[in-house]
Design a protein around this motif. Structure first.
Motif, PDB file in Angstrom:
ATOM      1  N   LEU A  30       0.834  -1.206   0.000  1.00 46.87           N
ATOM      2  CA  LEU A  30       0.000   0.000   0.000  1.00 46.87           C
ATOM      3  C   LEU A  30       0.866   1.252   0.000  1.00 46.87           C
ATOM      4  CD1 LEU A  30      -2.982   1.063   0.387  1.00 46.87           C
ATOM      5  CD2 LEU A  30      -2.402   1.224   2.808  1.00 46.87           C
ATOM      6  N   LEU A  31       1.927   1.228   0.762  1.00 49.68           N
ATOM      7  CA  LEU A  31       2.819   2.387   0.866  1.00 49.68           C
ATOM      8  C   LEU A  31       3.493   2.693  -0.474  1.00 49.68           C
ATOM      9  CD1 LEU A  31       4.351   4.431   2.703  1.00 49.68           C
ATOM     10  CD2 LEU A  31       6.027   2.635   3.128  1.00 49.68           C
ATOM     11  N   VAL A  32       4.136   1.695  -1.087  1.00 41.00           N
ATOM     12  CA  VAL A  32       4.917   1.960  -2.299  1.00 41.00           C
ATOM     13  C   VAL A  32       4.033   2.176  -3.524  1.00 41.00           C
ATOM     14  CG1 VAL A  32       6.980   0.794  -1.465  1.00 41.00           C
ATOM     15  CG2 VAL A  32       5.262  -0.521  -2.692  1.00 41.00           C
ATOM     16  N   SER A  33       2.898   1.493  -3.586  1.00 39.07           N
ATOM     17  CA  SER A  33       2.031   1.678  -4.763  1.00 39.07           C
ATOM     18  C   SER A  33       1.474   3.097  -4.810  1.00 39.07           C
ATOM     19  CB  SER A  33       0.893   0.652  -4.752  1.00 39.07           C
ATOM     20  OG  SER A  33       0.049   0.851  -3.634  1.00 39.07           O
ATOM     21  N   ASN A  34       1.034   3.624  -3.670  1.00 39.94           N
ATOM     22  CA  ASN A  34       0.490   4.980  -3.659  1.00 39.94           C
ATOM     23  C   ASN A  34       1.583   6.023  -3.862  1.00 39.94           C
ATOM     24  OD1 ASN A  34      -2.585   5.202  -2.957  1.00 39.94           O
ATOM     25  ND2 ASN A  34      -1.803   3.444  -1.826  1.00 39.94           N
ATOM     26  N   MET A  35       2.783   5.750  -3.388  1.00 42.62           N
ATOM     27  CA  MET A  35       3.900   6.653  -3.695  1.00 42.62           C
ATOM     28  C   MET A  35       4.172   6.659  -5.202  1.00 42.62           C
ATOM     29  SD  MET A  35       6.537   5.856  -0.546  1.00 42.62           S
ATOM     30  CE  MET A  35       7.812   6.898  -1.228  1.00 42.62           C
ATOM     31  N   ALA A  36       4.081   5.481  -5.834  1.00 44.48           N
ATOM     32  CA  ALA A  36       4.328   5.388  -7.282  1.00 44.48           C
ATOM     33  C   ALA A  36       3.256   6.142  -8.067  1.00 44.48           C
ATOM     34  CB  ALA A  36       4.361   3.921  -7.705  1.00 44.48           C
ATOM     35  N   TYR A  37       1.986   6.017  -7.641  1.00 43.41           N
ATOM     36  CA  TYR A  37       0.917   6.744  -8.343  1.00 43.41           C
ATOM     37  C   TYR A  37       1.162   8.243  -8.260  1.00 43.41           C
ATOM     38  CZ  TYR A  37      -1.670   2.329  -7.983  1.00 43.41           C
ATOM     39  OH  TYR A  37      -2.064   1.026  -8.069  1.00 43.41           O
ATOM     40  N   GLN A  38       1.530   8.722  -7.057  1.00 50.07           N
ATOM     41  CA  GLN A  38       1.749  10.155  -6.871  1.00 50.07           C
ATOM     42  C   GLN A  38       2.940  10.639  -7.693  1.00 50.07           C
ATOM     43  OE1 GLN A  38      -0.219  12.239  -5.056  1.00 50.07           O
ATOM     44  NE2 GLN A  38      -1.581  10.492  -4.741  1.00 50.07           N
ATOM     45  N   LEU A  39       3.992   9.838  -7.743  1.00 53.50           N
ATOM     46  CA  LEU A  39       5.209  10.275  -8.432  1.00 53.50           C
ATOM     47  C   LEU A  39       5.061  10.211  -9.952  1.00 53.50           C
ATOM     48  CD1 LEU A  39       8.124  11.214  -8.094  1.00 53.50           C
ATOM     49  CD2 LEU A  39       8.830   8.819  -8.105  1.00 53.50           C
ATOM     50  N   MET A  40       4.440   9.155 -10.466  1.00 53.18           N
ATOM     51  CA  MET A  40       4.308   9.003 -11.920  1.00 53.18           C
ATOM     52  C   MET A  40       3.188   9.865 -12.482  1.00 53.18           C
ATOM     53  SD  MET A  40       6.620   7.018 -13.143  1.00 53.18           S
ATOM     54  CE  MET A  40       7.730   7.810 -12.006  1.00 53.18           C
ATOM     55  N   HIS A  41       2.118  10.053 -11.679  1.00 51.14           N
ATOM     56  CA  HIS A  41       0.986  10.886 -12.086  1.00 51.14           C
ATOM     57  C   HIS A  41       0.413  10.427 -13.431  1.00 51.14           C
ATOM     58  CE1 HIS A  41      -1.499  14.260 -11.154  1.00 51.14           C
ATOM     59  NE2 HIS A  41      -1.293  14.851 -12.310  1.00 51.14           N
ATOM     60  N   THR A  42       0.307   9.111 -13.586  1.00 53.48           N
ATOM     61  CA  THR A  42      -0.269   8.529 -14.795  1.00 53.48           C
ATOM     62  C   THR A  42      -0.889   7.191 -14.440  1.00 53.48           C
ATOM     63  OG1 THR A  42       0.212   7.644 -16.992  1.00 53.48           O
ATOM     64  CG2 THR A  42       1.968   7.500 -15.372  1.00 53.48           C
TER      65      THR A  42
END
Length: 324
Positions: A255-267
């Motif tokens: 949950l932690l890394v997936s949501n960080m990835a969504y925020q960082l990639m913004h796609t």
């Protein structure tokens, strides 16, 4: 708008991935070389095994979480909601209760194969039973998974209460994630399985983009929705089972890394979010393990810190979703 402007300073998603890769490799290089006080012939295999374990867990947990959130259409759910961690603990508890301390003497490969086999067979049976046929319903599958998780935890608590205290003390060590004592044969076997799953997921990245648009849209665009979701659920079961059997249950890390990835990639494109999740996971695990070893002298476990941060992320996402 402000977040998009801040991300534009980091360039395109591809440039952000290269930046993440550089940071993850830099952290891995430091992990292998910092504070070496023994012969390289001893240090390199020891730290190399631990480093490969951290990358393997980051890959398996990160990919499985993104896949699960894609098919469920919900970014605050993880495969843990299906009760995988509770099932792993129940298998260990029943084994310790029936066989006793002698259960810990079972060869590692046999124990690993049994854990992975049981979790994959039981979860796949559940998926096939609930998701095949005209009445297939993903929400029903999730609900049954939550109920099954509660049932496994209740049964596990009952087994703990009736088992021998000495066996329980031995059992406790196996119920927490441990990145420090993974054997090389188990790691090699896990790498083969996870690499095969990763290759399959990468080939399905365009289908995943369509599935993320929702069931009706995916069907109208020509995707065999039921078969695609079934295949993805089975792959999730394999990835989570291998990771859990290798180091133990890690509930909130995905949950932690997936949501960080969504925020960082913004796609929403999975060719970016899947890779970013793995790199962020590796960066956090390797960096966290290095800090705990060098600054805290193994006085705490990495899994405890990861679960704490993941739990805070879960609460933050719930509060933000409620406000919206």
């Amino acid at each position: 708008m402000k977040k998009a402007a801040n991300l534009s300073l980091l360039g395109t998603p591809v440039r952000r991935l290269w930046l993440l890769l550089a940071l993850a490799l830099f952290a891995s290089g430091l992990f292998m070389t910092i504070d070496v006080q023994a012969e390289w012939s001893f240090v390199l295999p020891l730290r190399g095994t631990k480093l490969a374990t951290l990358w393997t867990v980051a890959f398996a947990i990160g990919i499985s979480t993104v896949l699960f959130q894609t098919v469920t259409g919900n970014r605050i759910l993880t495969p843990a909601v299906m009760g995988f961690d509770a099932l792993f603990q129940l298998i260990q508890s029943v084994l310790a209760f029936t066989v006793g301390v002698a259960a810990m003497q079972i060869p590692e490969l046999a124990r690993f194969g049994m854990n992975v086999g049981l979790m994959v067979v039981l979860s796949t049976t559940l998926f096939v039973w609930l998701f095949r046929g005209q009445a297939s319903n993903l929400h029903l599958l999730l609900l049954v998974g939550i109920v099954a998780g509660i049932f496994f935890r209740s049964l596990n608590n009952f087994v703990w209460r009736v088992m021998d205290p000495n066996d329980f003390v031995v059992l406790q060590d196996r119920l927490f994630a441990n990145f420090n004592t993974v054997s090389r044969p188990l790691l090699a076997l896990s790498l083969v399985v996870i690499a095969a799953m990763g290759l399959w997921v990468w080939r399905q990245r365009h289908v995943l983009d369509v599935l993320a648009l929702g069931r009706e849209v995916a069907i109208n665009l020509g995707v065999d929705y039921q078969r695609a979701v079934m295949d993805i659920l089975v792959v999730i079961a394999i990835l989570v089972s291998v990771s859990t059997a290798l180091v133990g249950p890690v509930t909130f890390f995905g949950l932690l890394v997936s949501n960080m990835a969504y925020q960082l990639m913004h796609t929403h494109q999975h060719r970016y979010t899947l890779v970013a999740t793995v790199l962020l996971g590796a960066l956090l695990l390797v960096g966290g393990q290095m800090v705990l070893e060098r600054m805290f002298g193994f006085n705490t476990s990495l899994s405890i810190v990861v679960e704490f941060l993941g739990g805070l992320t879960f609460i933050y996402l719930l509060v933000r979703k409620t406000r919206h």
